[in-house]
Write a protein that holds these residues in place. Sequence first.
Motif, short mmCIF file in Angstrom:
data_model
loop_
_atom_site.label_atom_id
_atom_site.label_comp_id
_atom_site.label_asym_id
_atom_site.label_seq_id
_atom_site.Cartn_x
_atom_site.Cartn_y
_atom_site.Cartn_z
N GLY A 178 11.91 0.25 -8.83
CA GLY A 178 11.37 -0.63 -10.01
C GLY A 178 10.39 -0.02 -10.81
N TRP A 179 9.90 -0.70 -11.73
CA TRP A 179 9.11 -0.26 -12.60
C TRP A 179 7.77 0.12 -12.36
N GLY A 180 7.06 1.25 -12.38
CA GLY A 180 5.71 1.60 -12.18
C GLY A 180 4.95 1.94 -11.19
N GLY A 181 3.95 2.59 -11.02
CA GLY A 181 3.22 3.34 -10.14
C GLY A 181 3.67 4.55 -9.85
N GLU A 182 4.77 5.14 -9.93
CA GLU A 182 5.35 6.37 -9.33
C GLU A 182 4.72 7.57 -10.06
N ASP A 183 4.37 7.36 -11.22
CA ASP A 183 3.47 8.32 -12.00
C ASP A 183 2.04 8.44 -11.69
N ALA A 188 -2.21 11.05 -8.66
CA ALA A 188 -3.33 10.95 -7.30
C ALA A 188 -2.74 12.29 -6.49
N ARG A 189 -1.46 12.32 -6.06
CA ARG A 189 -1.23 13.78 -5.43
C ARG A 189 -1.73 15.04 -5.90
N LEU A 190 -1.80 15.08 -7.48
CA LEU A 190 -2.27 16.39 -8.14
C LEU A 190 -3.72 16.31 -7.83
N ARG A 191 -4.32 15.21 -7.99
CA ARG A 191 -5.94 14.98 -7.67
C ARG A 191 -6.42 15.42 -6.39
N TYR A 192 -5.43 15.11 -5.23
CA TYR A 192 -5.92 15.39 -4.07
C TYR A 192 -5.83 16.82 -3.54
N LEU A 193 -5.09 17.47 -4.69
CA LEU A 193 -4.97 18.85 -4.32
C LEU A 193 -5.78 19.89 -5.37
N ASN A 194 -6.74 18.80 -5.96
CA ASN A 194 -7.78 19.73 -6.81
C ASN A 194 -6.90 20.07 -8.11
N TYR A 195 -6.02 19.74 -8.62
CA TYR A 195 -5.36 19.99 -9.72
C TYR A 195 -5.96 19.17 -10.74
N HIS A 196 -5.94 19.53 -12.27
CA HIS A 196 -6.79 18.81 -13.07
C HIS A 196 -5.46 18.62 -14.39
N MET A 222 0.94 -1.71 -6.34
CA MET A 222 -0.25 -1.39 -6.11
C MET A 222 -0.70 -1.11 -4.73
N SER A 223 0.02 -1.89 -3.75
CA SER A 223 -0.34 -1.53 -2.28
C SER A 223 0.07 -0.09 -1.95
N LEU A 224 1.36 0.27 -2.58
CA LEU A 224 1.89 1.67 -2.31
C LEU A 224 0.59 2.82 -2.64
N LEU A 225 0.12 2.49 -3.83
CA LEU A 225 -0.84 3.49 -4.39
C LEU A 225 -1.97 3.48 -3.37
N GLN A 226 -2.16 2.54 -2.66
CA GLN A 226 -3.23 2.78 -1.64
C GLN A 226 -3.35 3.52 -0.56
N THR A 227 -1.92 4.03 -0.31
CA THR A 227 -1.38 4.67 0.73
C THR A 227 -1.17 6.18 0.52
N THR A 228 -1.07 6.60 -0.80
CA THR A 228 -0.82 7.78 -1.34
C THR A 228 -1.52 9.06 -0.62
#
Length: 263
Positions: A178-183, A188-196, A222-228
């Motif tokens: 469904g719509w939203g959040g995946e981007d 967040a994945r990029l941020r955790y690996l120190n990309y900007h 929203m809840s999925l995003l808490q677990t990234t």
Amino acid sequence: MCVRLNGPVPVNKTELELERVDTQYPEVACGGKYSPPYCTARHKVAIIVPFRDRKQHLAIFLNHMHPFLMKQEIDYGIFIVEQLGNANFNRAKLFNVGFLESEKQKVGGWQCFIFHDVDLLPLDQRNIYSCPSQPRHMSAAVDKFDFKLPYKEIFGGVSAMTKEQFTKVNGFSNEYWGWGGEDDDMSARLRYLNYHIERYNMSIARYTMLDHEKSKPNPKRMSLLQTTNLIFKKQGLSTLEYELVDIVHRHLYTHIIVNIDER
Ligand code: BGC
């Protein structure tokens, strides 16, 4: 670069028949591939477009993108990844499929992947479809958002990543139906690996959006995003499952048809 790239490009949003568009652009090779005849392209770029039920948008998209990309003198291919069935649309999972399947369609592979919505059309020729040393959010200035960035971390619409960046973050999550959040999850994945996230200047990163009905937002996003941060290394490209139903090499695109339903 052999040609000079000027700024704004015109957009034709009038109704077009896909079959008719497919007869245009003889310079494009079967499967929607192109490499400049008189220069050696510096970039090998796969454009991955998730798709379902948007034939009219696809016709307008192809009619806009091929002349736009050919002028940039990159070596590129357009891959339309269609989700079969009636399950909620899973944009991110289709991107993962497109990444793996497009790699099989290029001798030596692609260096750069542009993850692209079918309803977004670039408005400035200087918006080069390549991958810099950091991930690039391409669609920073969209007319629907008054040509303003909605929030700093946004990575939706059109985004560019190298093969290495995409592999290191383990691709997109497969869990956003469904719509939203995946981007935001990818951001967040990029941020955790120190990309900007890089962006072109807002006068260049301009896009227009084609009209469509708003899709139903995913209530779980929203809840999925808490677990990234906890799961991204274990869930994504490495756990992707799909059934490849067909690959058709049409003139202006490679059509990848998949069943991504959970089994
Ligand atoms: C959603 C994103 C979307 C953005 C802009 C956010 O609330 O989570 O998926 O790209 O809004 O529409």
